[in-house]
Motif scaffolding. Structure first.
Motif, PDB file in Angstrom:
ATOM      1  N   ARG A 166       0.742  -1.088  -0.093  1.00 31.84           N
ATOM      2  CA  ARG A 166       0.117   0.083  -0.098  1.00 31.84           C
ATOM      3  C   ARG A 166       0.789   1.370  -0.059  1.00 31.84           C
ATOM      4  NH1 ARG A 166      -4.883   1.948   0.582  1.00 31.84           N
ATOM      5  NH2 ARG A 166      -5.308   3.910   2.099  1.00 31.84           N
ATOM      6  N   CYS A 167       2.034   1.118   0.510  1.00 33.31           N
ATOM      7  CA  CYS A 167       2.837   2.452   0.713  1.00 33.31           C
ATOM      8  C   CYS A 167       3.393   2.397  -0.619  1.00 33.31           C
ATOM      9  CB  CYS A 167       3.804   2.477   1.777  1.00 33.31           C
ATOM     10  SG  CYS A 167       4.772   0.810   1.873  1.00 33.31           S
ATOM     11  N   THR A 168       3.656   1.400  -1.329  1.00 35.24           N
ATOM     12  CA  THR A 168       4.484   1.168  -2.417  1.00 35.24           C
ATOM     13  C   THR A 168       6.219   1.028  -2.359  1.00 35.24           C
ATOM     14  OG1 THR A 168       4.654   3.438  -3.420  1.00 35.24           O
ATOM     15  CG2 THR A 168       2.725   2.577  -3.957  1.00 35.24           C
ATOM     16  N   ARG A 169       6.417   0.798  -1.274  1.00 31.19           N
ATOM     17  CA  ARG A 169       7.920   0.704  -0.951  1.00 31.19           C
ATOM     18  C   ARG A 169       8.319  -0.584  -1.539  1.00 31.19           C
ATOM     19  NH1 ARG A 169      11.364   0.202   4.670  1.00 31.19           N
ATOM     20  NH2 ARG A 169      12.959  -0.671   3.722  1.00 31.19           N
ATOM     21  N   TYR A 170       7.505  -1.677  -1.451  1.00 27.72           N
ATOM     22  CA  TYR A 170       7.848  -3.033  -1.838  1.00 27.72           C
ATOM     23  C   TYR A 170       7.053  -3.448  -3.292  1.00 27.72           C
ATOM     24  CZ  TYR A 170       9.776  -3.308   2.639  1.00 27.72           C
ATOM     25  OH  TYR A 170      10.489  -3.025   3.913  1.00 27.72           O
ATOM     26  N   VAL A 171       7.549  -4.050  -3.969  1.00 24.51           N
ATOM     27  CA  VAL A 171       7.103  -4.531  -5.348  1.00 24.51           C
ATOM     28  C   VAL A 171       7.404  -6.013  -5.312  1.00 24.51           C
ATOM     29  CG1 VAL A 171       7.085  -4.308  -8.077  1.00 24.51           C
ATOM     30  CG2 VAL A 171       7.455  -2.227  -6.548  1.00 24.51           C
ATOM     31  N   ALA A 172       6.315  -6.860  -5.186  1.00 28.90           N
ATOM     32  CA  ALA A 172       6.699  -8.142  -5.213  1.00 28.90           C
ATOM     33  C   ALA A 172       6.340  -8.898  -6.721  1.00 28.90           C
ATOM     34  CB  ALA A 172       5.818  -8.982  -4.051  1.00 28.90           C
ATOM     35  N   LEU A 173       7.154  -9.831  -7.109  1.00 31.44           N
ATOM     36  CA  LEU A 173       7.107 -10.482  -8.474  1.00 31.44           C
ATOM     37  C   LEU A 173       6.818 -12.233  -8.282  1.00 31.44           C
ATOM     38  CD1 LEU A 173       9.572  -8.281 -10.347  1.00 31.44           C
ATOM     39  CD2 LEU A 173       7.255  -8.020 -10.340  1.00 31.44           C
ATOM     40  N   GLY A 174       5.910 -12.517  -8.762  1.00 32.75           N
ATOM     41  CA  GLY A 174       5.973 -13.830  -8.902  1.00 32.75           C
ATOM     42  C   GLY A 174       6.502 -14.591 -10.191  1.00 32.75           C
ATOM     43  N   LEU A 175       7.596 -15.199 -10.246  1.00 36.67           N
ATOM     44  CA  LEU A 175       8.512 -15.628 -11.169  1.00 36.67           C
ATOM     45  C   LEU A 175       7.848 -17.309 -11.545  1.00 36.67           C
ATOM     46  CD1 LEU A 175      11.833 -14.029 -10.433  1.00 36.67           C
ATOM     47  CD2 LEU A 175       9.913 -13.149 -11.437  1.00 36.67           C
ATOM     48  N   GLU A 176       8.491 -17.660 -12.706  1.00 36.49           N
ATOM     49  CA  GLU A 176       8.480 -18.977 -13.067  1.00 36.49           C
ATOM     50  C   GLU A 176       9.432 -19.689 -12.273  1.00 36.49           C
ATOM     51  OE1 GLU A 176      10.056 -19.270 -17.295  1.00 36.49           O
ATOM     52  OE2 GLU A 176       7.980 -19.640 -18.081  1.00 36.49           O
ATOM     53  N   ASP A 177       8.902 -21.163 -12.158  1.00 37.07           N
ATOM     54  CA  ASP A 177       9.704 -22.244 -11.380  1.00 37.07           C
ATOM     55  C   ASP A 177       9.569 -21.942  -9.907  1.00 37.07           C
ATOM     56  OD1 ASP A 177      10.713 -23.219 -13.672  1.00 37.07           O
ATOM     57  OD2 ASP A 177      12.522 -22.331 -13.572  1.00 37.07           O
ATOM     58  N   GLY A 178       8.302 -21.215  -9.395  1.00 36.31           N
ATOM     59  CA  GLY A 178       8.084 -21.279  -8.176  1.00 36.31           C
ATOM     60  C   GLY A 178       9.096 -20.166  -7.090  1.00 36.31           C
ATOM     61  N   LEU A 179       9.417 -19.175  -8.063  1.00 32.45           N
ATOM     62  CA  LEU A 179      10.193 -18.121  -7.122  1.00 32.45           C
ATOM     63  C   LEU A 179       9.616 -16.813  -6.989  1.00 32.45           C
ATOM     64  CD1 LEU A 179      13.757 -18.222  -9.228  1.00 32.45           C
ATOM     65  CD2 LEU A 179      13.150 -19.396  -7.123  1.00 32.45           C
ATOM     66  N   VAL A 180       9.708 -16.148  -5.793  1.00 31.88           N
ATOM     67  CA  VAL A 180       9.114 -14.824  -5.415  1.00 31.88           C
ATOM     68  C   VAL A 180      10.352 -14.009  -5.061  1.00 31.88           C
ATOM     69  CG1 VAL A 180       7.611 -13.865  -3.756  1.00 31.88           C
ATOM     70  CG2 VAL A 180       7.032 -16.318  -4.610  1.00 31.88           C
TER      71      VAL A 180
END
Length: 578
Positions: A317-331
């Motif tokens: 919500r504060c936009t400090r963190y951007v999370a990405l879900g990648l191939e092969d089960g990586l976050v």
């Protein structure tokens, strides 16, 4: 039969949340949204849109037009008692409205259809919180691009006051003619390409000196590798796939050493963008294009490369963190404060790819937790295509952890169509399944807390894509229900769709979970840096605090490499002996 009996017995022991109210909806209600202050609901339906009071459920204003079907709607507060609405209709036309003094005004049509042969179709349209910007992705003749528009908020507010004063004049007509100030395109972003480079020999691309170009080359080579295998005899070998690529964008607030230039507080200063099939996340500053350079390709000010293809994303919500879900089960979670990633997490999801993710903004803190960036933890919910939900927690100075929240559904009807973290209920998750079941689940205990059941006369409307909204201020769920065909049309509710209301703040089963939330992202404690030197100093402190963690990771990596080398050597020895 025995398993079904046990399931039914368990369900009877789980409490049910009583329905708080219902009301009839306009015909063909396709979407709804709630204002941040919880005062208003906006509904998109056939022939236009309407604004309702969220507490009394009375329609206050509507804007209607024949042969128009609104399929997407959003509402945000632009000023006190002034709200901005963004819509997309079934023909792919995006519009911006204002709700003021119990009237809805059409301010702008984002993509006017001037030529039927070159129809520009709006795929998605998103308003920034506060109504300063709008981001729309378009498609036309196989090409796709993203446009970010700046809204003249101050001019619109003055024009709304003028329109209201004209309405008060005697002998004034219902429709007041106002020349609304036009929106301005701040930036136009196209899918990244490598100019002047062919891919007949992919090694030549990787040998190009520019690091930025090599990052782009990684995307092109990966997305084109299948074509080299399948079309090796074709004269067009190595050409990129020209099928339309979808983009995902997130508005980003000030963070780190990047400061807004004469920008109101709470307004975004950048937009984060990634394209389907890409490994890279780009950040573009929201700066107006220089004059006479409208066709100049914008250059991102930040590029975050990733080892695998991006499948989904979420922003805190504060936009400090951007999370990405990648191939092969990586976050991978990028920290915009330090411009570096948190420890990458591997989720055991090899049997199914990620499809959605959400950052849980509220996390309980212990008394020992400091309010500095070093103790920051990020918690996520990750949904796989198989229906399995994982919880992921990562941060500086600690070991990342994951947990599987549910088992893979055996029945397609148990697949989740909605998995939403309820911000005002700590550790609880709202789940809607294809079979129409609605319930709240405890993500820590992995148990169902309660069921939400509609009257027997109605079912969830389109359970694969339910029409619902969570009002965090009133702690209420609004969800659309359609009449059950097997029931008599003359029963309560008739043959019309109904809006059903569930209040979470009243039952005792939720009192221990209810938490207070900040009114805006700006109230969250997000440290900032005035200069690049301060940001580098923070990063070095993070590195110093994570020495033990990185040492363990390196030791584990070397151990895996040694085990792999031994296994490969043994395999080669067996092959040579045979």
């Amino acid at each position: 039969m025995e398993a079904a009996y046990k399931t039914e017995t368990l369900r009877k022991k789980i409490p049910t949340l009583e329905l708080s109210g219902e009301t009839q909806l306009p015909e063909s209600t396709n979407c709804m949204a709630c204002s941040e202050d919880g005062r208003y609901l906006s509904l998109g339906h056939s022939q236009g849109l309407s604004v309702w009071c969220a507490s009394s459920l009375i329609c206050i204003a509507e804007w209607l037009q024949d042969r128009l079907e609104v399929t997407s709607i959003q509402i945000t507060s632009m000023a006190e008692k002034v709200y901005l609405l963004g819509t997309v209709d079934d023909m792919g036309v995006a519009r911006v409205f204002a709700y003021h003094c119990e009237r809805i005004h059409l301010l702008s049509v984002i993509n006017i259809m001037e030529n039927i042969n070159t129809r520009i179709i709006c795929l998605t349209f998103e308003l920034s919180e506060g109504g300063g910007y709008g981001a729309a992705s378009f498609s036309c003749n196989g090409s796709v691009w993203l446009e970010v528009c700046h809204f003249p908020s101050e001019a619109w507010l003055k024009e709304l006051e003028i329109a209201e004063s004209k309405k008060q004049e005697p002998n004034s007509s219902e429709d007041v003619d106002v020349n609304w100030s036009p929106v301005a395109v701040v930036i136009k972003i196209k899918p990244p390409r490598i100019p002047g480079t062919t891919l007949d020999d992919p090694l030549e691309v990787l040998q190009m000196p520019a690091f930025f170009t090599n990052c782009l080359a990684l995307d092109v080579i990966t997305s084109s590798s299948h074509q080299w295998d399948e079309q090796s005899s074709d004269t067009d070998v190595g050409k990129t796939n020209e099928s339309p690529r979808r983009c995902t964008q997130h508005f980003l607030l000030p963070c780190g050493f990047i400061k807004p230039n004469s920008q109101p507080a709470g307004f975004p200063i950048a937009v984060g963008v990634w394209w389907s099939g890409s490994h890279n996340l780009f950040q573009y500053l929201l700066q107006k294009n220089p004059k006479n350079k409208a066709d100049v390709e914008p250059v991102p000010d930040v590029l975050w490369p990733n080892a695998k293809e991006i499948l989904c994303s979420a922003v805190s919500r504060c936009t400090r963190y951007v999370a990405l879900g990648l191939e092969d089960g990586l976050v991978c979670v990028w920290d915009r404060q330090s411009a570096s990633p948190l420890p990458v997490v591997s989720v055991s999801a090899a049997d199914s790819a990620f499809c959605r993710m959400q950052i849980v903004d509220y996390c309980p803190k212990s008394a020992d937790d400091s309010q500095t960036f070093t103790a920051a933890k990020v918690s996520l919910l990750v949904l796989c295509k198989s229906g399995v939900i994982h919880t992921v927690t990562t941060g500086r100075g600690g070991q990342p952890c994951t947990a599987q929240l549910n088992e893979r559904p055996n029945d397609s009807g148990e697949l989740q169509t909605v998995t939403a973290s309820v911000r005002f209920l700590q550790s609880l998750l709202l789940v809607v399944q294809r079979n129409g079941k609605i319930f709240l689940q405890d993500v820590i205990k992995k148990t169902i807390v309660c069921f939400l059941i509609l009257p027997a006369t109605h079912l969830i409307a389109s359970p694969c894509t339910p029409v619902y909204v969570l009002d965090t201020k009133q702690q209420t769920l609004f969800i659309k229900g359609d009449p059950e065909l097997s029931c008599n049309a003359s029963s309560k509710g008739g043959s019309q769709s109904q809006l059903f209301i569930f209040h979470f703040g009243e039952p005792d089963i939720f009192k221990k979970n209810i938490v207070s939330l900040p009114d805006s992202p700006g109230q969250q404690n997000t440290p900032s840096c005035a200069t690049l030197e301060e940001s580098c100093s923070l990063y070095l402190q993070q590195r110093a605090l994570s020495v033990d963690e990185r040492h363990k990771a390196i030791t584990q990596t070397w151990k895996q490499l040694q085990e792999t080398a031994v296994a490969v050597e043994q395999r080669h020895s067996r092959a040579a002996a045979s």
